[in-house]
Design a protein around this motif. Sequence first.
Motif, mmCIF file in Angstrom:
data_model
loop_
_atom_site.group_PDB
_atom_site.id
_atom_site.type_symbol
_atom_site.label_atom_id
_atom_site.label_comp_id
_atom_site.label_asym_id
_atom_site.label_seq_id
_atom_site.Cartn_x
_atom_site.Cartn_y
_atom_site.Cartn_z
ATOM 1 N N UNK A 66 -4.871 -2.589 -3.945
ATOM 2 C CA UNK A 66 -4.697 -3.672 -2.987
ATOM 3 C C UNK A 66 -6.006 -4.432 -2.855
ATOM 4 N N UNK A 67 -5.994 -5.527 -2.117
ATOM 5 C CA UNK A 67 -7.237 -6.267 -1.887
ATOM 6 C C UNK A 67 -8.256 -5.402 -1.149
ATOM 7 N N UNK A 68 -7.775 -4.442 -0.373
ATOM 8 C CA UNK A 68 -8.653 -3.522 0.340
ATOM 9 C C UNK A 68 -9.155 -2.369 -0.516
ATOM 10 N N UNK A 69 -8.724 -2.316 -1.785
ATOM 11 C CA UNK A 69 -9.184 -1.280 -2.696
ATOM 12 C C UNK A 69 -8.338 -0.018 -2.718
ATOM 13 N N UNK A 70 -7.247 0.036 -1.943
ATOM 14 C CA UNK A 70 -6.383 1.217 -1.951
ATOM 15 C C UNK A 70 -5.534 1.220 -3.223
ATOM 16 N N UNK A 71 -5.289 2.421 -3.749
ATOM 17 C CA UNK A 71 -4.482 2.570 -4.961
ATOM 18 C C UNK A 71 -3.045 2.117 -4.687
ATOM 19 N N UNK A 72 -2.475 1.412 -5.639
ATOM 20 C CA UNK A 72 -1.132 0.884 -5.485
ATOM 21 C C UNK A 72 -0.350 1.130 -6.766
ATOM 22 N N UNK A 73 0.832 1.713 -6.637
ATOM 23 C CA UNK A 73 1.675 2.000 -7.793
ATOM 24 C C UNK A 73 2.981 1.227 -7.640
ATOM 25 N N UNK A 74 3.336 0.448 -8.648
ATOM 26 C CA UNK A 74 4.602 -0.282 -8.655
ATOM 27 C C UNK A 74 5.529 0.453 -9.616
ATOM 28 N N UNK A 75 6.523 1.117 -9.054
ATOM 29 C CA UNK A 75 7.438 1.927 -9.855
ATOM 30 C C UNK A 75 8.708 1.149 -10.184
ATOM 31 N N UNK A 76 9.171 1.266 -11.417
ATOM 32 C CA UNK A 76 10.466 0.709 -11.784
ATOM 33 C C UNK A 76 11.551 1.643 -11.262
ATOM 34 N N UNK A 77 12.574 1.077 -10.685
ATOM 35 C CA UNK A 77 13.685 1.877 -10.170
ATOM 36 C C UNK A 77 14.860 1.792 -11.135
ATOM 37 N N UNK A 78 15.558 2.912 -11.305
ATOM 38 C CA UNK A 78 16.719 2.933 -12.180
ATOM 39 C C UNK A 78 17.914 2.300 -11.494
ATOM 40 N N UNK A 79 18.746 1.639 -12.296
ATOM 41 C CA UNK A 79 19.990 1.072 -11.792
ATOM 42 C C UNK A 79 20.980 2.220 -11.599
ATOM 43 N N UNK A 80 21.743 2.187 -10.490
ATOM 44 C CA UNK A 80 22.755 3.197 -10.241
ATOM 45 C C UNK A 80 23.918 2.554 -9.490
ATOM 46 N N UNK A 81 24.974 3.302 -9.294
ATOM 47 C CA UNK A 81 26.140 2.761 -8.579
ATOM 48 C C UNK A 81 25.770 2.322 -7.175
#
Length: 156
Positions: A66-81
């Motif tokens: 983030x702009x504040x330096x905190x770790x950020x993870x953007x996860x892909x989500x699987x498609x489901x019903x």
Amino acid sequence: MTALSLVFYLIVGTFFGLVLSRSGAADYDFIQGMFLFEEFQLYGIIGSAVVLTAPGLWLIQRRGTTLGGERLVVELKQMNRGTVVGSLLFGVGWSLTGMCPGPILVNIGEGKIYALAALAGGLIGSGVFGSLYTRLQGVFGLPPFSRPSRSAQSLP
């Protein structure tokens, strides 16, 4: 969260609400016109949001903090019903009320009392879904519920 962060988020949220209000994105007649393919202004607004957001998300993912330096993870989500059913429910609710979550708050801010019913419906629906999540996992192929760790924030 610091007081400065809170003030920043309040200013950004107010500006966003003003843009939603002035653009017609919180107007019932515009929403209905969009769903009936009679008004095309909101398609342009949605398209602009995608065009502006995509590079920002790409930068966030590439940078990893983030702009504040905190770790950020953007996860892909699987498609489901559950994604399909949830999307249909969201669309039906949006069409019936003329509001999705952001414009609900804008309409309340504009003094439109009927938006309180939409807010109540969204909160009740979220609560019911949360309480039934474990029972719905198998039926809709939903992933196991997990909370992000304190060391890493996660974006949907």
